[in-house]
Design an enzyme around this catalytic site. Structure first.
Site, PDB file in Angstrom:
ATOM      1  CG  HIS A 139      -2.264  -1.125   1.023  1.00  0.00           C
ATOM      2  ND1 HIS A 139      -1.858  -2.648   1.955  1.00  0.00           N
ATOM      3  CD2 HIS A 139      -2.928  -1.500   0.734  1.00  0.00           C
ATOM      4  CE1 HIS A 139      -2.400  -3.051   2.074  1.00  0.00           C
ATOM      5  NE2 HIS A 139      -3.958  -2.054   0.852  1.00  0.00           N
TER       6      HIS A 139
ATOM      7  CD  GLU B 148       1.668  -1.237   3.094  1.00  0.00           C
ATOM      8  OE1 GLU B 148       2.174  -0.844   3.046  1.00  0.00           O
ATOM      9  OE2 GLU B 148       0.588  -2.555   3.241  1.00  0.00           O
TER      10      GLU B 148
ATOM     11  NE  ARG C  39     -19.777  16.985  14.052  1.00  0.00           N
ATOM     12  CZ  ARG C  39     -18.510  16.166  14.272  1.00  0.00           C
ATOM     13  NH1 ARG C  39     -17.695  14.382  13.937  1.00  0.00           N
ATOM     14  NH2 ARG C  39     -17.143  16.758  15.585  1.00  0.00           N
TER      15      ARG C  39
ATOM     16  NE  ARG D 205     -19.512  17.936  18.618  1.00  0.00           N
ATOM     17  CZ  ARG D 205     -19.408  16.130  18.995  1.00  0.00           C
ATOM     18  NH1 ARG D 205     -18.791  15.944  18.508  1.00  0.00           N
ATOM     19  NH2 ARG D 205     -20.742  15.971  18.373  1.00  0.00           N
TER      20      ARG D 205
END
Length: 273
Positions: A15, A85, A173, A227
């Site tokens: 990847h 990785e 949310r 928040r």
């Protein structure tokens, strides 16, 4: 053994498209690939060594210390791939650098949150280890991040981070057309009452995997949203980047001091001055 033929990681990683020797021992982990050049602008130098999908890797130096950065994309599944990785090609220190929402009223937009441990509300780490296994940050990384923030004069807080898989329902949310997930109305309040500092999407998986594999890891995030107060601004992004880069240089000094003193772990009795 069954599955050996399916391991795609001989040499260059499947990847990340990096191989042994491409990355430094210490790697910064932002989510957004567009944050990579914003991080490396603080460095002495840097060269791109891998770019594939959401993963972009640059290796260079900061204050003379070798350093790399790899973007992980959004969420713990892709962050875990990066950890896997990077560990395979020799990285041993990982520092998440990102943004977050705070749920404590005294924390302001633009402040930094340095993670000491994390609530594992993401599902990736549960595929590796039992759910009551702690996601704890390495004390050397935490100490280096604190020292870096102090030296740079940035406002910072330390505390517990909650990592979720979902930006919407998993963080309390409303979803599309006002959809509300079960128990979402109490989520933020319950976390605040438990003295959780902030919410993001990758730290707990990174910390869990690092502990399983004997790596050092930590996280520093810039507060974009409060928040509690409803305040939201994309402000102070580069503070986390600069703090994490300086922390890597300080970790290199810690490691040098440990070698000189013949000890395995850095502690407060060993001066960085």
């Amino acid at each position: 053994m069954p599955g050996d033929s399916e391991d795609p990681n001989e040499g260059e990683q499947y990847h990340l498209e990096v191989g042994p020797g491409d990355v430094a021992d210490a790697v910064l982990l932002p989510g957004n690939p567009e944050r990579v050049p914003k991080i490396t602008e603080f460095w002495d130098d840097g060269e791109e060594v891998g770019r594939h999908r959401e993963y972009r890797t640059v290796t260079g130096t900061y204050d003379g210390a070798p350093i790399s950065v790899t973007s992980t994309g959004i969420g713990s599944p892709s962050a875990a791939i990066a950890v896997e990785e990077l560990a395979r090609v020799g990285a041993d220190t990982l520092v998440r650098v990102g943004s977050c929402g705070t749920i404590q009223p005294e924390m302001s937009v633009g402040d930094l949150v340095i993670t000491t441990g994390a609530v594992r509300q993401e599902g990736t780490s549960a595929e590796y280890v039992r759910e009551d296994y702690p996601a704890s940050a390495d004390h050397e990384v935490v100490s280096a991040l604190i020292a870096a923030a102090e030296r740079l004069g940035y406002e910072y807080h330390t505390g517990i981070t909650m990592s979720a898989d979902s930006f919407y329902a998993g963080q309390g949310r409303p979803g599309f057309e006002g959809f509300e997930a079960a128990r979402s109305e109490r989520l933020v309040d319950d976390l605040r009452e438990a003295n959780v500092a902030n919410i993001e999407m990758e730290a707990s998986a990174i910390l869990t995997l690092a502990n399983l594999y004997g790596l050092r890891a930590g996280a520093v995030c810039t507060v974009y949203a409060n928040r509690e107060t409803g305040e939201f601004r994309t402000e102070g992004e580069q503070r986390a980047a600069e703090t994490a880069s300086l922390a890597v240089a300080l970790l290199a000094k810690m490691d040098e001091i440990k070698r000189e003193r013949g000890v395995d772990r850095w502690h407060a009795g060993l001066s960085l001055e």
